[in-house]
Design a protein around this motif. Sequence first.
Motif, PDB file in Angstrom:
ATOM      1  N   GLU A 109      -1.751   1.637  14.820  1.00  0.00           N
ATOM      2  CA  GLU A 109      -1.638   0.913  13.559  1.00  0.00           C
ATOM      3  C   GLU A 109      -0.272   0.241  13.504  1.00  0.00           C
ATOM      4  OE1 GLU A 109      -1.853   3.295   9.988  1.00  0.00           O
ATOM      5  OE2 GLU A 109      -1.890   1.512   8.700  1.00  0.00           O
ATOM      6  N   ASP A 126     -18.846   8.468   4.353  1.00  0.00           N
ATOM      7  CA  ASP A 126     -17.650   8.699   5.167  1.00  0.00           C
ATOM      8  C   ASP A 126     -17.218  10.171   5.156  1.00  0.00           C
ATOM      9  OD1 ASP A 126     -17.498   6.026   5.759  1.00  0.00           O
ATOM     10  OD2 ASP A 126     -16.238   5.568   4.031  1.00  0.00           O
ATOM     11  N   SER A 127     -17.938  10.986   4.410  1.00  0.00           N
ATOM     12  CA  SER A 127     -17.530  12.390   4.285  1.00  0.00           C
ATOM     13  C   SER A 127     -18.251  13.261   5.303  1.00  0.00           C
ATOM     14  CB  SER A 127     -17.843  12.877   2.871  1.00  0.00           C
ATOM     15  OG  SER A 127     -17.792  14.290   2.838  1.00  0.00           O
ATOM     16  N   SER A 128     -17.519  14.234   5.841  1.00  0.00           N
ATOM     17  CA  SER A 128     -18.130  15.125   6.820  1.00  0.00           C
ATOM     18  C   SER A 128     -18.620  16.416   6.164  1.00  0.00           C
ATOM     19  CB  SER A 128     -17.117  15.440   7.927  1.00  0.00           C
ATOM     20  OG  SER A 128     -15.907  15.877   7.345  1.00  0.00           O
ATOM     21  N   SER A 145     -13.116  10.256   5.360  1.00  0.00           N
ATOM     22  CA  SER A 145     -12.609  10.647   4.049  1.00  0.00           C
ATOM     23  C   SER A 145     -12.985   9.634   2.990  1.00  0.00           C
ATOM     24  CB  SER A 145     -11.107  10.825   4.087  1.00  0.00           C
ATOM     25  OG  SER A 145     -10.484   9.650   4.504  1.00  0.00           O
ATOM     26  N   SER A 191     -14.501  13.994   0.386  1.00  0.00           N
ATOM     27  CA  SER A 191     -13.266  13.616   1.099  1.00  0.00           C
ATOM     28  C   SER A 191     -12.113  14.471   0.574  1.00  0.00           C
ATOM     29  CB  SER A 191     -12.970  12.135   0.887  1.00  0.00           C
ATOM     30  OG  SER A 191     -12.771  11.884  -0.487  1.00  0.00           O
ATOM     31  N   ASP A 192     -11.036  14.520   1.360  1.00  0.00           N
ATOM     32  CA  ASP A 192      -9.875  15.326   0.954  1.00  0.00           C
ATOM     33  C   ASP A 192      -9.358  14.900  -0.419  1.00  0.00           C
ATOM     34  OD1 ASP A 192     -10.064  16.575   3.345  1.00  0.00           O
ATOM     35  OD2 ASP A 192      -8.349  15.569   4.287  1.00  0.00           O
ATOM     36  N   SER A 208      -3.299   6.099   5.748  1.00  0.00           N
ATOM     37  CA  SER A 208      -3.463   5.772   7.160  1.00  0.00           C
ATOM     38  C   SER A 208      -2.385   6.508   7.958  1.00  0.00           C
ATOM     39  CB  SER A 208      -3.311   4.269   7.357  1.00  0.00           C
ATOM     40  OG  SER A 208      -1.948   3.913   7.206  1.00  0.00           O
ATOM     41  N   HIS A 268      -7.055   7.649   0.668  1.00  0.00           N
ATOM     42  CA  HIS A 268      -6.427   8.408   1.754  1.00  0.00           C
ATOM     43  C   HIS A 268      -5.293   7.570   2.338  1.00  0.00           C
ATOM     44  CE1 HIS A 268      -9.074   5.899   4.206  1.00  0.00           C
ATOM     45  NE2 HIS A 268      -8.275   6.152   5.202  1.00  0.00           N
ATOM     46  N   GLU A 312      -7.928  -4.646   0.862  1.00  0.00           N
ATOM     47  CA  GLU A 312      -7.069  -5.124   1.935  1.00  0.00           C
ATOM     48  C   GLU A 312      -7.932  -5.675   3.060  1.00  0.00           C
ATOM     49  OE1 GLU A 312      -7.008  -1.617   0.132  1.00  0.00           O
ATOM     50  OE2 GLU A 312      -7.527  -1.517   2.254  1.00  0.00           O
ATOM     51  N   GLN A 315       0.820  -1.214   0.000  1.00  0.00           N
ATOM     52  CA  GLN A 315       0.000   0.000   0.000  1.00  0.00           C
ATOM     53  C   GLN A 315       0.857   1.268   0.000  1.00  0.00           C
ATOM     54  OE1 GLN A 315      -2.499  -2.141   3.215  1.00  0.00           O
ATOM     55  NE2 GLN A 315      -3.732  -0.375   2.620  1.00  0.00           N
ATOM     56  N   ILE A 333      -1.599   3.594   1.734  1.00  0.00           N
ATOM     57  CA  ILE A 333      -2.663   4.088   0.867  1.00  0.00           C
ATOM     58  C   ILE A 333      -3.854   3.139   0.937  1.00  0.00           C
ATOM     59  CG2 ILE A 333      -3.324   4.550  -1.520  1.00  0.00           C
ATOM     60  CD1 ILE A 333      -0.255   5.066  -1.996  1.00  0.00           C
ATOM     61  N   THR A 334      -5.028   3.703   1.177  1.00  0.00           N
ATOM     62  CA  THR A 334      -6.250   2.912   1.196  1.00  0.00           C
ATOM     63  C   THR A 334      -7.231   3.488   0.186  1.00  0.00           C
ATOM     64  OG1 THR A 334      -5.913   2.559   3.547  1.00  0.00           O
ATOM     65  CG2 THR A 334      -8.066   2.002   2.669  1.00  0.00           C
TER      66      THR A 334
END
Lengths: 190, 122
Positions: A105, B40-42, A190, B10-11, B96, B94, A168, A58, B101-102
């Motif tokens: 994490e 998931d967005s604010s 996000s 999201s950003d 973590s 985004h 994942e 990732q 990267i997710t």
Amino acid sequence: MNDRRYPDAVADAFPVPPTEFTDRDDRTVEIRPYDGSDAEYRSLVEMYDAFDPADRAQGIPPGGEGRIREWLDAILADDCHNVIAWCGDEVAGHATLVPDGDAYELAIFVHQTYQRAGIGTHLIRGLLGYGQSVGIQKVWLTVERWNRAAVSLYKKIGFETSNAESFELEMGLRLNEGDEETSESDTEGS
Amino acid sequence: MKILCGIGGSDDSFRALDRTVERAAVANDDLTVAVVDNEDSSVSPDDVMRRARDAIGDSGLDADVRRVEGDPGSRLVEIAEREAFDEIVLGGGHTSPMGKITIGPIAEFVLLNAKTSVRLVR
């Protein structure tokens, strides 16, 4: 989106580093907490600079010394917990716990020269023992689902899958008994 | 090129918006921005719409901004097919606390189901 799930049961006690063992290739390997010295920092940069990009997960470790240093500076900060597997003065592997709200994490990397020798198992157990000793309660990680070796290592350690709905797998482990769960801390969605 | 940029607040979706608008202005792309539901967005959809119109206004582009309700991934794929878009653009995920990267569920669905090319903006 901080709805991560963890096993109800607390994991067994893990060995607290420093520890030493002989790997399957007869090399003496020592597991120690990172001491923050320039020498250890430089050895870590060297390990990641020579890290096989095929073993990235990732996007980490990043490539190129500049990006490696930037990334290390973030995960070696004072609120993080880092453990290194040493073979002499060479870094064989590195494992880290980075704070994320009320949990941490986890990530672990073993240099390709030192893989398949049992170092990863000792290293992650050492990191978790270290985490237990400093009172960490919950640990999570993500792993690419095709990385069968890593998934089976995490399962053997006691991690349970908490989310299998995306590319994942997400897995969680409870390290220490906590006070009753504080309500989930807010992280930005996000 | 006819481009459909899906954003949910999201950003990484705003980064995708800005870069896509920038590119569209240079390449003369025919751009449509779809404001989708992202649980998931604010940021509220109205604010996302406003943010998109501002970005487009600043660039001098003539691009369409529309509100797309319902399941975001499948709606984007459906619109791209029905209206013959060449490419779907989305935020690239985004990172973590560790720096991993997710990719979000919308991007995962679109990647696996779209018949068009898909661009993830990093």
